[in-house]
Design an enzyme around this catalytic site. Structure first.
Site, PDB file in Angstrom:
ATOM      1  CE  LYS A 278     -18.856  28.590 -21.835  1.00 21.59           C
ATOM      2  NZ  LYS A 278     -19.710  27.497 -21.445  1.00 21.59           N
TER       3      LYS A 278
ATOM      4  CG  ASP B  34     -15.119  23.408 -25.098  1.00 22.19           C
ATOM      5  OD1 ASP B  34     -14.701  22.463 -24.616  1.00 22.19           O
ATOM      6  OD2 ASP B  34     -14.633  25.616 -23.893  1.00 22.19           O
TER       7      ASP B  34
ATOM      8  CD  GLN C 263     -13.725  24.083 -15.989  1.00 21.56           C
ATOM      9  OE1 GLN C 263     -13.882  23.491 -16.193  1.00 21.56           O
ATOM     10  NE2 GLN C 263     -14.384  24.767 -17.566  1.00 21.56           N
TER      11      GLN C 263
HETATM   12  C1  S3P Z   1     -12.575  26.598 -20.009  1.00 22.62           C
HETATM   13  C2  S3P Z   1     -11.797  24.952 -20.059  1.00 22.62           C
HETATM   14  C3  S3P Z   1     -11.686  23.843 -20.859  1.00 22.62           C
HETATM   15  C4  S3P Z   1     -13.196  24.048 -21.567  1.00 22.62           C
HETATM   16  C5  S3P Z   1     -14.085  25.148 -21.102  1.00 22.62           C
HETATM   17  C6  S3P Z   1     -13.565  26.366 -20.142  1.00 22.62           C
HETATM   18  C7  S3P Z   1     -11.472  27.097 -19.273  1.00 22.62           C
HETATM   19  O1  S3P Z   1     -12.121  22.570 -19.303  1.00 22.62           O
HETATM   20  O2  S3P Z   1     -13.419  22.962 -22.162  1.00 22.62           O
HETATM   21  O3  S3P Z   1     -15.213  24.926 -21.512  1.00 22.62           O
HETATM   22  O4  S3P Z   1     -12.596  29.131 -19.759  1.00 22.62           O
HETATM   23  O5  S3P Z   1     -10.536  27.554 -18.354  1.00 22.62           O
HETATM   24  P1  S3P Z   1     -10.646  21.913 -19.003  1.00 22.62           P
HETATM   25  O6  S3P Z   1     -10.010  23.418 -17.988  1.00 22.62           O
HETATM   26  O7  S3P Z   1     -11.862  21.504 -17.605  1.00 22.62           O
HETATM   27  O8  S3P Z   1     -10.105  21.173 -19.903  1.00 22.62           O
END
Ligand code: S3P
Length: 386
Positions: free
Chosen positions: A25, A319, A173
């Site tokens: 994803k 996750d 993120q």
């Molecule tokens: C993700 C980073 C994580 C994760 C999310 C997807 C990503 O969040 O929990 O499901 O693809 O960068 P955070 O970066 O806010 O911890």
């Protein structure tokens, strides 16, 4: 299945066989965004088919990028470069997807138009201050709802200047948002996290020729630039694989092989945890795609014992902790999970939900602000609300 929202599961039989997970994803979101930022045509296969990634594709279309889905998991993106994107006609609806809203905010911070990003009832309560603070420091104007800096976010982007920023939380993120803004900024952008988070963005962007360099384990240096168009078969999703790995580990007689998997070390820390708990797992790397190792995982059942999950390991498991908590419910002894306060602000409060549902199954669970203590036992059948 006894209805659209009810699933009846009976345990007992060993899991045996070979499986292939749907496309990762996080890599699917990134591949779409990077393809849109490139100038030219990119082709993606095995793209995640979930709603979150569909939201990212739709958002790019709202910005004028042509995204053609050949079939449900294959897409061609006619990248316009960031300069070719235009102001969206309406509000961009990110649905339930934190990755869409946060990464897109970084891209839009550098665009000279106004865009409003919103989402569902859960997304509009999730923390955005960590995101808007660095983007504002780079020069973007961002208005949020309420005191707490939550979505909807109204972004008026434009001329950005590179900054040095220290993120308050380890979040891939937010790190990615700053990187996407930094690629559009004048001067250097240096982004530091308190602990290393997942590193797909920096691996993929560097493989695509974009000027993103790792300085040390927690710091990236970004210059003005863009990725090139590319082809990618998205590797299997490690977070989805973790569910099958736990199911095999806790069900006597099981033995499974997960093929075509993404094996990025920042995503498969669950393998180390399950090994520590006594599960025999093997990892075979067979190749690389855009700087990301791929290969297979084999998992067999074994009696599990408790472990401790804490500190620097947590961002790489963020996750997978929910499904590791299920493994803990079947393990001898008490598993402690600490330093995981971020679980409270995901799509749901994952600490609260695990406490509630494992308790329903007769497992002794103590919830703390930043984690859980789970005493393994024999979970009993129950009616659960996911
Ligand atoms: C993700 C980073 C994580 C994760 C999310 C997807 C990503 O969040 O929990 O499901 O693809 O960068 P955070 O970066 O806010 O911890």
């Amino acid at each position: 299945m006894s209805g659209a929202t009810e699933l009846v599961v009976r345990g007992g039989r060993p899991l045996r066989g070979r499986l292939q997970m749907p496309g990762d994803k996080g890599m699917s979101h990134r591949a779409l965004l990077f393809a849109a930022m490139a100038t030219g045509s990119s082709r993606l296969t095995n793209v995640s088919r979930g709603d979150d990634v569909r939201r990212t594709a739709q958002a790019l279309e709202d910005l004028g990028v042509r995204v053609h889905a050949d079939d449900k998991a294959a897409m061609t993106i006619e990248g316009t470069g960031v300069e070719g994107m235009h102001e969206p006609a309406g509000v961009i609806d990110c649905g339930n997807s934190g990755t869409t809203i946060r990464m897109l905010a970084g891209l839009l911070a550098g665009r000279p138009f106004r865009a409003v990003l919103s989402g569902d009832a859960s997304l509009v309560t999730r923390p955005m201050k960590r995101l808007v603070d660095p983007l504002r420091a780079m020069g973007a104007q961002i208005e949020c709802r309420g005191e707490g800096d939550v979505a909807p976010l109204e972004i008026r982007g434009g001329h950005l200047v590179g900054v040095r920023c220290e993120l308050p939380v380890a979040s891939a993120q937010v790190k990615t948002a700053v990187v996407l803004a930094g690629l559009q900024a004048t001067g250097d952008t240096v982004v530091t996290e308190p602990l290393p988070s997942r590193d797909h963005s920096e691996r993929m962007l560097a493989a695509l020729g974009a000027p993103v360099q790792r300085v040390d384990a927690t710091t990236l240096l970004v210059h003005h630039g863009a990725p090139r168009p590319f082809e990618l078969e998205v590797p299997g999703d490690a977070s989805s694989a973790a569910f099958f790995a736990v199911a095999a580990a806790i069900t006597p007689g099981s033995s499974i092989v997960l093929e075509e998997m993404g094996l990025n070390p920042t995503r498969i820390a669950f393998v180390d945890v399950l090994r520590r708990m006594g599960a025999p797992i093997e990892v075979h790397e067979t190749g690389e795609r855009l700087g990301e190792p791929v290969g297979k995982l084999t998992v067999e059942a074994a009696p599990l014992h408790a472990t401790v999950i804490e500190g620097a390991e947590v961002p790489w498991l963020i996750d997978e902790i929910p499904v590791l908590a299920v493994a803990a419910a079947f393990a001898a002894g008490t598993t402690e999970i600490r330093d995981a306060v971020e679980l409270r602000v995901k799509e749901s409060d994952r600490i609260g939900t695990l406490h509630q549902e494992l308790t329903q199954m007769g497992i002794e669970v103590v919830a703390a602000a930043d984690g859980l203590a789970i005493r393994g036992g024999t979970p009993r059948a129950a009616t659960l609300k996911s």
